[in-house]
Write a protein that holds these residues in place. Sequence first.
Motif, PDB file in Angstrom:
ATOM      1  N   HIS A   1       0.845  -1.191   0.000  1.00 16.21           N
ATOM      2  CA  HIS A   1       0.000   0.000   0.000  1.00 16.21           C
ATOM      3  C   HIS A   1       0.885   1.248   0.000  1.00 16.21           C
ATOM      4  CE1 HIS A   1      -4.070  -1.644   0.561  1.00 16.21           C
ATOM      5  NE2 HIS A   1      -3.462  -2.624   1.212  1.00 16.21           N
TER       6      HIS A   1
ATOM      7  N   ASP B   1       0.692   4.709   5.218  1.00 19.19           N
ATOM      8  CA  ASP B   1       1.490   5.247   6.324  1.00 19.19           C
ATOM      9  C   ASP B   1       2.171   4.119   7.091  1.00 19.19           C
ATOM     10  OD1 ASP B   1       0.793   7.848   5.747  1.00 19.19           O
ATOM     11  OD2 ASP B   1      -0.820   7.947   7.242  1.00 19.19           O
TER      12      ASP B   1
ATOM     13  N   LEU C   1     -14.162   4.689   5.643  1.00 18.32           N
ATOM     14  CA  LEU C   1     -12.864   4.339   5.076  1.00 18.32           C
ATOM     15  C   LEU C   1     -12.547   2.865   5.304  1.00 18.32           C
ATOM     16  CD1 LEU C   1     -10.126   5.061   3.822  1.00 18.32           C
ATOM     17  CD2 LEU C   1      -9.351   5.759   6.104  1.00 18.32           C
TER      18      LEU C   1
ATOM     19  N   GLU D   1      -0.895   4.582  -0.224  1.00 16.52           N
ATOM     20  CA  GLU D   1      -1.747   5.719   0.107  1.00 16.52           C
ATOM     21  C   GLU D   1      -2.503   5.485   1.416  1.00 16.52           C
ATOM     22  OE1 GLU D   1      -1.612   8.406  -1.690  1.00 16.52           O
ATOM     23  OE2 GLU D   1      -0.384   7.522  -3.283  1.00 16.52           O
ATOM     24  N   GLY D   2      -2.958   6.585   2.018  1.00 16.99           N
ATOM     25  CA  GLY D   2      -3.830   6.495   3.180  1.00 16.99           C
ATOM     26  C   GLY D   2      -3.173   5.897   4.407  1.00 16.99           C
ATOM     27  N   ILE D   3      -4.007   5.439   5.347  1.00 16.35           N
ATOM     28  CA  ILE D   3      -3.489   4.925   6.614  1.00 16.35           C
ATOM     29  C   ILE D   3      -2.690   3.639   6.429  1.00 16.35           C
ATOM     30  CG2 ILE D   3      -5.228   6.025   8.064  1.00 16.35           C
ATOM     31  CD1 ILE D   3      -6.817   3.485   8.066  1.00 16.35           C
TER      32      ILE D   3
END
Length: 281
Positions: free
Chosen positions: A111, A118, A232, A113-115
């Motif tokens: 991943h 992170d 989300l 993007e996004g949480i």
Amino acid sequence: MSAYSSFAVVGGGAIGLPIVNALVARNVSVVLLSRPGGSAKIVPSGVQVAKVEYTDAAAVAAVFKAHNVDVVLSTITTMAAAAQKSLVEAARLAAVKLFVPSEYGMPTEGHTEGILGDKSRIAADLKAAGIPSTRFYVGMFTDDVPWLVGHSEHGKITVVGKGEVPVSFTAVADITGFVAHVLTTLPRSELENRVFRLEGDRASMNDLGVLFNSPVEHVDRITGEAGDLKTLLLAIINTGAGSTGWDEATKAKGSGIEAAGSANALWPGHQWKTIKDVHGL
């Protein structure tokens, strides 16, 4: 037998305090790091609570050094995952042997993007700093199901999207017990740069309607308190990523040690709690 005997848990919330308790039950040294001004933490006898600002890498490193910490377990919240960068630097300064980043959710590898992105970047930061890491993928907390789908508010199962894909659910007690078990029993070679995929139960969001004997409502977004976060999470789940065996690169489920629940076998004899068990259904 594990090579680690001294642990630091960063954050005393819903997952942090249970991990502290589980580690103490394994007769190892534990220090809990909590932010200044935070609520008082009730911890077992022998556990020290160090008040320190997590963004102050030098101050955090001083705590790690003072307690001869071998392993750091970050349990800061999902929405603050990027704040772990200073904890990584503190671990480097203190020559910590192993870092357990705040995963405790869906697989994050691949991943950007996004949480989830992170969290994936924190793993990359640890690798760049030369600090071995251990990551725990658990899917969704079984305990939080009524909150996530709104059942505790209105008695319905509210789902974003079709709700047809399988999701991994793991109870907090199983997560924390497993974390303490493997960190205190497995040798260093079996913990460094490893990913453990847990699964206490497996069900689609639509299946929750049957389990809770409640109607399922499909919506585009969740409103009300924490509506954006719920929307989300449910949207991500709808892609298939809610399974701990999900491979973001191939958009498919993994196999072998990359399959959902593949790590469960490392806790022989343990009875994993189902959704019915946790919620008395």
